[in-house]
Design a protein around this motif. Structure first.
Motif, PDB file in Angstrom:
ATOM      1  N   ASP A  13     -18.418   9.561  67.579  1.00 31.74           N
ATOM      2  CA  ASP A  13     -18.226   8.282  67.223  1.00 31.74           C
ATOM      3  C   ASP A  13     -19.372   7.475  66.522  1.00 31.74           C
ATOM      4  O   ASP A  13     -20.280   8.159  66.460  1.00 31.74           O
ATOM      5  N   GLY A  16     -17.883   7.292  60.885  1.00 27.81           N
ATOM      6  CA  GLY A  16     -17.124   6.712  59.951  1.00 27.81           C
ATOM      7  C   GLY A  16     -15.737   6.815  59.586  1.00 27.81           C
ATOM      8  O   GLY A  16     -15.277   6.651  58.538  1.00 27.81           O
ATOM      9  N   LYS A  17     -15.109   7.372  60.553  1.00 26.83           N
ATOM     10  CA  LYS A  17     -13.803   7.737  60.345  1.00 26.83           C
ATOM     11  C   LYS A  17     -12.669   6.434  60.349  1.00 26.83           C
ATOM     12  O   LYS A  17     -11.912   6.621  59.499  1.00 26.83           O
ATOM     13  N   LYS A 147     -24.185   2.518  64.733  1.00 23.62           N
ATOM     14  CA  LYS A 147     -23.301   1.122  65.341  1.00 23.62           C
ATOM     15  C   LYS A 147     -24.128   0.438  66.299  1.00 23.62           C
ATOM     16  O   LYS A 147     -23.815  -0.368  67.246  1.00 23.62           O
ATOM     17  N   ARG A 189     -23.409   9.767  53.108  1.00 17.22           N
ATOM     18  CA  ARG A 189     -23.658   9.232  51.876  1.00 17.22           C
ATOM     19  C   ARG A 189     -23.084   7.784  52.061  1.00 17.22           C
ATOM     20  O   ARG A 189     -22.594   7.157  53.073  1.00 17.22           O
ATOM     21  N   SER A 190     -22.825   6.885  50.933  1.00 20.80           N
ATOM     22  CA  SER A 190     -22.155   5.700  50.946  1.00 20.80           C
ATOM     23  C   SER A 190     -20.620   5.989  51.128  1.00 20.80           C
ATOM     24  O   SER A 190     -19.834   6.796  50.800  1.00 20.80           O
TER      25      SER A 190
HETATM   26  N1  LIG Z   1     -20.858   5.851  54.881  1.00 28.55           N
HETATM   27  C1  LIG Z   1     -21.424   4.889  55.619  1.00 28.55           C
HETATM   28  N2  LIG Z   1     -22.748   4.616  55.538  1.00 28.55           N
HETATM   29  C2  LIG Z   1     -23.254   3.560  56.388  1.00 28.55           C
HETATM   30  N3  LIG Z   1     -22.802   2.800  57.207  1.00 28.55           N
HETATM   31  C3  LIG Z   1     -21.425   3.307  57.501  1.00 28.55           C
HETATM   32  C4  LIG Z   1     -20.810   4.280  56.626  1.00 28.55           C
HETATM   33  N4  LIG Z   1     -19.455   4.484  57.134  1.00 28.55           N
HETATM   34  C5  LIG Z   1     -19.355   3.691  58.388  1.00 28.55           C
HETATM   35  N5  LIG Z   1     -20.482   2.908  58.425  1.00 28.55           N
HETATM   36  C6  LIG Z   1     -20.596   1.778  59.357  1.00 28.55           C
HETATM   37  O1  LIG Z   1     -21.050   2.758  60.735  1.00 28.55           O
HETATM   38  C7  LIG Z   1     -20.249   2.072  61.821  1.00 28.55           C
HETATM   39  C8  LIG Z   1     -19.125   3.066  62.351  1.00 28.55           C
HETATM   40  O2  LIG Z   1     -17.997   3.297  61.333  1.00 28.55           O
HETATM   41  P1  LIG Z   1     -16.756   3.601  61.982  1.00 28.55           P
HETATM   42  O3  LIG Z   1     -16.025   3.682  60.711  1.00 28.55           O
HETATM   43  O4  LIG Z   1     -16.318   2.556  62.767  1.00 28.55           O
HETATM   44  O5  LIG Z   1     -16.776   4.960  62.621  1.00 28.55           O
HETATM   45  P2  LIG Z   1     -15.900   5.631  63.687  1.00 28.55           P
HETATM   46  O6  LIG Z   1     -14.576   4.951  63.344  1.00 28.55           O
HETATM   47  O7  LIG Z   1     -15.944   7.063  63.300  1.00 28.55           O
HETATM   48  O8  LIG Z   1     -16.583   5.418  65.114  1.00 28.55           O
HETATM   49  C9  LIG Z   1     -19.712   0.660  61.297  1.00 28.55           C
HETATM   50  O9  LIG Z   1     -20.365  -0.137  61.568  1.00 28.55           O
HETATM   51  C10 LIG Z   1     -19.467   1.259  59.704  1.00 28.55           C
HETATM   52  O10 LIG Z   1     -19.418  -0.012  59.221  1.00 28.55           O
END
Ligand SMILES: Nc1ncnc2c1ncn2[C@@H]1O[C@H](COP(=O)(O)OP(=O)(O)O)[C@@H](O)[C@H]1O
Ligand SMILES: [Mg+2]
Length: 208
Positions: A13, A16-17, A147, A189-190
């Protein structure tokens, strides 16, 4: 009609999926590559109702077996309703979580064992094994920091850090077990750097 490709995204969780799913969809749309995106558990009328039962924080007394079976049930319905028709129409299907989540969470972290989870997911494993699974490698500690903590309404996010560490270890075991199917991507990474690598990997695997 050539059958479409089935791509799944996995990881802890907050790894970043969903962010990567959005970026990949943008790429597919811009390049006019036919696709659908979906998620598990859920992705259809019946499977979204099962999702609500699974994630509801009020269902704390749910047994591990019930949890695993509900995931498998939602998956079977979702495959019929949404995944199969899209693949048959030659579309790319991108799915946020799939059967590897059941192994990481239920088989490894809950301790139900691989055999049990394999058995109840035989339909998915035999007929709908993904063409490529992207594992976004980020530790639960780093993921929850992004998060700003676990969602208090989400039953699984509330399971505690020891549980999520087991999930993470489970994913690593899966990546070693299925090196051809599961691609490990460094998710520290970004978002832009990560999606560029995801696209490159999917092209190399003839999924795009
Ligand atoms: N590469 C990244 N670097 C920094 N923050 C990120 C990155 N990818 C996603 N985030 C942030 O991290 C949080 C979780 O990302 P999210 O895509 O919702 O993850 P998941 O779907 O795996 O739970 C969000 O606030 C998102 O904006
Ligand atoms: Mg998400």
């Amino acid at each position: 009609m050539t059958r479409g490709k089935f791509i799944t995204f996995e990881g802890c969780d907050g790894c970043g999926k969903s962010t990567q799913l959005k970026l990949l969809i943008e790429y597919l749309t811009e390049n006019k590559i036919e696709h659908i995106f979906t998620r598990e558990p859920g992705g259809g009328k019946i499977s979204e109702q099962i999702r609500e039962i699974l994630l509801n924080g009020k269902n704390a007394e749910m047994t591990d077996e019930c949890e695993a079976l509900l995931y498998a049930a939602a998956r079977a319905q979702h495959l019929r309703d949404k995944v199969e028709p899209a693949l048959a129409a030659g579309k790319i299907v991108v799915c946020d979580r799939y059967v590897d989540s059941s192994f990481a969470y239920q088989a490894y972290a809950r301790g139900l064992g691989v055999e049990f989870v394999e058995k109840i997911n035989a339909f998915a494993m035999e007929k709908y094994l993904p063409d490529c699974t992207v594992f976004f490698d980020l530790s639960p500690k780093e993921a929850f920091a992004r998060k700003q903590g676990a969602d208090e309404n989400d039953r699984l996010e509330q399971a505690g850090m020891a549980f999520h560490d087991k999930v993470y270890a489970g994913y690593k075991t899966l990546a070693e077990k299925y090196p051809d199917r599961i691609v490990v991507i460094d998710a520290r990474r970004s978002p832009k750097e990560i999606v560029a690598e995801v696209i490159k990997v999917l092209q190399e695997k003839n999924c795009l």
